[in-house]
Each structure stands twice: as structure tokens, then as C-alpha cells.
Design a protein around this motif. Sequence first.
Motif, mmCIF file in Angstrom:
data_model
loop_
_atom_site.group_PDB
_atom_site.id
_atom_site.type_symbol
_atom_site.label_atom_id
_atom_site.label_comp_id
_atom_site.label_asym_id
_atom_site.label_seq_id
_atom_site.Cartn_x
_atom_site.Cartn_y
_atom_site.Cartn_z
ATOM 1 N N ARG A 86 -3.993 -3.870 -0.787
ATOM 2 C CA ARG A 86 -2.744 -3.373 -0.218
ATOM 3 C C ARG A 86 -1.577 -3.468 -1.204
ATOM 4 N NH1 ARG A 86 -4.223 -0.255 1.449
ATOM 5 N NH2 ARG A 86 -2.494 0.253 2.824
ATOM 6 N N LEU A 87 -1.591 -2.577 -2.156
ATOM 7 C CA LEU A 87 -0.491 -2.530 -3.117
ATOM 8 C C LEU A 87 -0.140 -1.081 -3.451
ATOM 9 C CD1 LEU A 87 1.382 -4.258 -4.966
ATOM 10 C CD2 LEU A 87 -0.240 -3.818 -6.792
ATOM 11 N N ASP A 107 3.283 12.597 -3.192
ATOM 12 C CA ASP A 107 2.285 11.542 -3.120
ATOM 13 C C ASP A 107 1.333 11.710 -4.301
ATOM 14 O OD1 ASP A 107 0.146 9.886 -2.468
ATOM 15 O OD2 ASP A 107 0.231 10.342 -0.328
ATOM 16 N N TYR A 122 -12.902 14.297 -2.209
ATOM 17 C CA TYR A 122 -13.205 14.929 -0.932
ATOM 18 C C TYR A 122 -13.648 16.378 -1.110
ATOM 19 C CZ TYR A 122 -10.172 11.090 0.519
ATOM 20 O OH TYR A 122 -9.609 9.851 0.686
ATOM 21 N N ASN A 153 -5.463 14.789 -0.252
ATOM 22 C CA ASN A 153 -6.359 14.357 0.810
ATOM 23 C C ASN A 153 -5.926 15.208 1.999
ATOM 24 O OD1 ASN A 153 -7.710 13.077 2.842
ATOM 25 N ND2 ASN A 153 -6.701 11.098 2.622
ATOM 26 N N VAL A 192 1.563 16.881 -1.993
ATOM 27 C CA VAL A 192 0.528 15.970 -2.481
ATOM 28 C C VAL A 192 -0.500 16.741 -3.297
ATOM 29 C CG1 VAL A 192 -0.645 16.078 -0.232
ATOM 30 C CG2 VAL A 192 -1.258 14.280 -1.841
ATOM 31 N N ILE A 252 -0.990 9.454 -5.370
ATOM 32 C CA ILE A 252 -1.958 8.348 -5.350
ATOM 33 C C ILE A 252 -3.304 8.709 -5.996
ATOM 34 C CG2 ILE A 252 -3.055 8.671 -3.079
ATOM 35 C CD1 ILE A 252 -2.139 5.519 -2.821
ATOM 36 N N SER A 312 -4.780 1.647 -4.880
ATOM 37 C CA SER A 312 -5.981 1.719 -4.041
ATOM 38 C C SER A 312 -7.088 2.580 -4.622
ATOM 39 C CB SER A 312 -5.629 2.282 -2.657
ATOM 40 O OG SER A 312 -4.979 1.310 -1.903
ATOM 41 N N TRP A 345 -3.006 15.031 5.255
ATOM 42 C CA TRP A 345 -3.482 13.675 5.544
ATOM 43 C C TRP A 345 -2.846 13.230 6.858
ATOM 44 C CZ3 TRP A 345 -0.980 8.662 3.664
ATOM 45 C CH2 TRP A 345 -1.798 7.565 3.942
ATOM 46 N N GLY A 398 0.816 -1.207 0.000
ATOM 47 C CA GLY A 398 0.000 0.000 0.000
ATOM 48 C C GLY A 398 0.855 1.264 0.000
ATOM 49 N N GLY A 399 0.188 2.362 -0.366
ATOM 50 C CA GLY A 399 0.852 3.660 -0.355
ATOM 51 C C GLY A 399 1.312 4.034 1.044
ATOM 52 N N LYS A 400 0.584 3.546 2.027
ATOM 53 C CA LYS A 400 0.902 3.908 3.408
ATOM 54 C C LYS A 400 2.294 3.400 3.801
ATOM 55 C CE LYS A 400 -2.783 4.738 6.400
ATOM 56 N NZ LYS A 400 -3.905 4.314 7.215
#
Length: 416
Positions: free
Chosen positions: A264-265, A221, A342, A193, A189, A223, A255, A142, A116-118
Motif C-alpha cells: 500500500r504505497l 493515472d 489485461y 485498466n 489513464v 500507475i 503496486s 477502472w 496506495g494509488g487508490k
Amino acid sequence: MTGASESTGTPGTADVISRVSARVGAIEESATLAVSTMAKRLKAQGEHVIDYGAGEPDFPTPAHVVEAAQRACADPKSHKYSANAGLPELREAIAEKTRRDSGLPVEPSQVLVTNGGKQSVYQAFATLLDPGDDVLIPAPYWVTYPEAVSLAGGSPVSVPTTAESGFRVTVDQLEEAASRSNPKVLLFVSPSNPTGVVYPRDEVRAIGEWAADRGLWVVTDEIYEHLVYEGSEFSSMPVEVPALQDRCLVVNGVSKTYAMTGWRLGWTIGPQDAIDAAANLQSHLTSNVSNVVQAAGLAALTGPQDDVATMRQAFARRRGLMVEGLRAIPGVECVETGGAFYAFPSLEGLLHRPLFDGRSAGDTLELCTLLLELAKVALVPGDAFGAPGFARLSYALGDEDLVEGLTRIRALAEGA
Ligand SMILES: Cc1ncc(COP(=O)(O)O)c(C=O)c1O
């Protein structure tokens, strides 16, 4: 067992030292997850909760991706450890996809596949930071960024932006923050987010050039790169400012683009030395990402992209409904931003005044609790993102629910 505390009667070491480390004990619970947990509890009790808290598409993962995973499951090769940094064919596909989508020249060896990006965010900061290093983080941010920085031993330095400036940080604000801190890294980013802001290309370039001139690293980021709507355009900082390519780590993942949050990639792209170091860290942390998930990711990146377009169209429509609906609520102000899924309205006008049944809220934390309790509508308070007075509403939910939730908030705001 003997010990000073037994013989002296004074508290023992175990009594006075926290049971968990100070470093981990200091982590705040993720506010986004806290709200969805509360919302889920109410749903389990049979309430019709409108959940604006979720940070994930409401679409299913594309069928061809699921089928690729099913095939991989049956392949005995998937059942064994594989290369720590990722399956060669996936690293190749990510390099190719990056060249195609953002124009960044990338070799497969510069790609590290992560859970995941996390994980990519955590590893990026752990790879770059030493104690005493600061990271400039434009706010609203975020929730994971400052926690990841602190865990890596660095210090987050928040650089506040305002709704009036469209939540976009300026070079002057960054310079001011940098002059009173010791930054090594800028976190960037776009689309963002929690605000959904998309920086115009010239601003991305100006900020990137500033970072390059100052000798900073940039963790960028990307994503939400594909979730950008009419009037906005994604641009990648290391593409705009090639001088940064040697000091930039790009975070990305499947995601949001492919509705694959549960798989989770993610991945990190960067200069070879930093990627090798991050891969070393990962080899002691998680090793390779599940082979089945990597096969799914490969299918997502190399297969038909129509589902991405369909999702984007739905989000574009819902963005319109959301912003229009929020602006119709007395006391709510909302800037329309160009990406992610968002809205980030100011709810200041709803504070310190009686709402439904005479109860009032002193801050957005209280207000969001009241909204959940009284209207069964879940929003994430802006406090969690470094922006009290605001709240984040995801429009990654069905049109009907989206409108119903806004109707409920409006009724409450009007004291109905
Ligand atoms: C800005 C941003 N970056 C990274 C992530 C991480 O996503 P994942 O770990 O699901 O790939 C998220 C998820 O909410 C996000 O909003």
C-alpha cells in the motif's frame, strides 16, 4: 426513551432512514474483488480455478525491498508518527524518479505519499471537486474512478469508446461530452485498466492540449507506466503539454511496477496549492503512510531495477499467449493493446447461444458466472467497467494456467 413512533404507532425515524448514509450506501461493490472472492471460495473448496480476475503481478516483491522493510522495522524511528505528506527522503526519491522516468519537473514538496494509488485517486477528486462539478471518464474505465468521483460530491460523465477505435477516446468525443455537461476534470489513464490501451504520444498531446484550452484539470493515472510492450511507448500528459502542469494531478505508486500491491504505497504529484490541500485532507484521514512501507518504497525506487525488466518480459510473452488464445475461441474477438496486464475481449459472440450442457447467457454478467461455475475460470465482466459485452482477463498469472484457462473457455464455446 420516548419517541413519536412509540405513541403514534407510525414507523419511527430509525425505521425509515437507512442505517448507512445514502452516499456510502450507493457505492457498488468492487466487481473485480467480487470475482476474486468467488474464485477464492471455489479454490478453498479444492477446485483448480484459473483466476484471470486479479489485478496484481504474480511475482514476489524484490528481495532487497523486503530487506529494507525488515531493517526499518527494527529502527525505533519507524515506530512513531512521521511527516504526514511522506518521509522527506522518499518524497525526494519520487521527485527524482519522476524527472528520470517521465521527464516531469517536480520538487519534493509537490509529492504527497499515500496509502496506495487508490487513496491518491480518492484524495485527488476530493481535493478538486464541488457539487455540480462533472468529471469526464473515458469508458471502459477502472471501477474505482466513478465511485471516487461520486463520493467526492462530483458526477462522473462516461465517454464511451469502442474496440474498433482501440478503446482510445478522441478529442471530438471529449468535446461532445463536455458540451453536454459541466466538466471540471478529465480523468486520463494510459496504459489503462481494464483495456491495456496505451495512447500514442501525439494523441496524449492532442487530448492534453484540448483539456488545457478548455481550462480543465486533468487527473492522470500513471500507475502502469513501466508495463508497456513492443510497439507502444508511455508518455506523460503534463510533460507533453507543459501548460497543464498547473492543473494536473498525477497518480502513481509501486503496486504494479514492483509487485507491491499488498504494501500500500502510492503518491500524488501536482501544483503546490493542490498538493497542500490534499495533504491537509490526508492529515485528518490517515496521516503518514506506514514508515516501514515507505522504507520499502524508497528501496524499490532507488535500488536495482532488474526485476521490473524481468516482469515486463514475462508479461510481454503472456500478452502474446493471451491474445492468440482468445482469438482462437469461436465467438471471441480481441484487440491487442500495448500495456498493463489485461486483455479486454468482446464476448458478444458467446451470448444467447447454448454453451456446454445447453445453458446460455443473456449478458456478460451471466456468462462470467457460467464460466466460473462450469469451467472454473474467473473473468471480470465488462459491465463493471462500463462496457457490457466485454470481459477483462488479467495475464498476470503463470503461463501454464493462462493456457489451461483459455483451453477450458474454448471447450465451452465449442460446446464440448
Ligand atoms: C488504473 C489503476 N490505478 C490505480 C490503482 C491503484 O493501485 P494501488 O492502490 O494498489 O496502488 C489500480 C489498481 O488496480 C489501477 O488499476
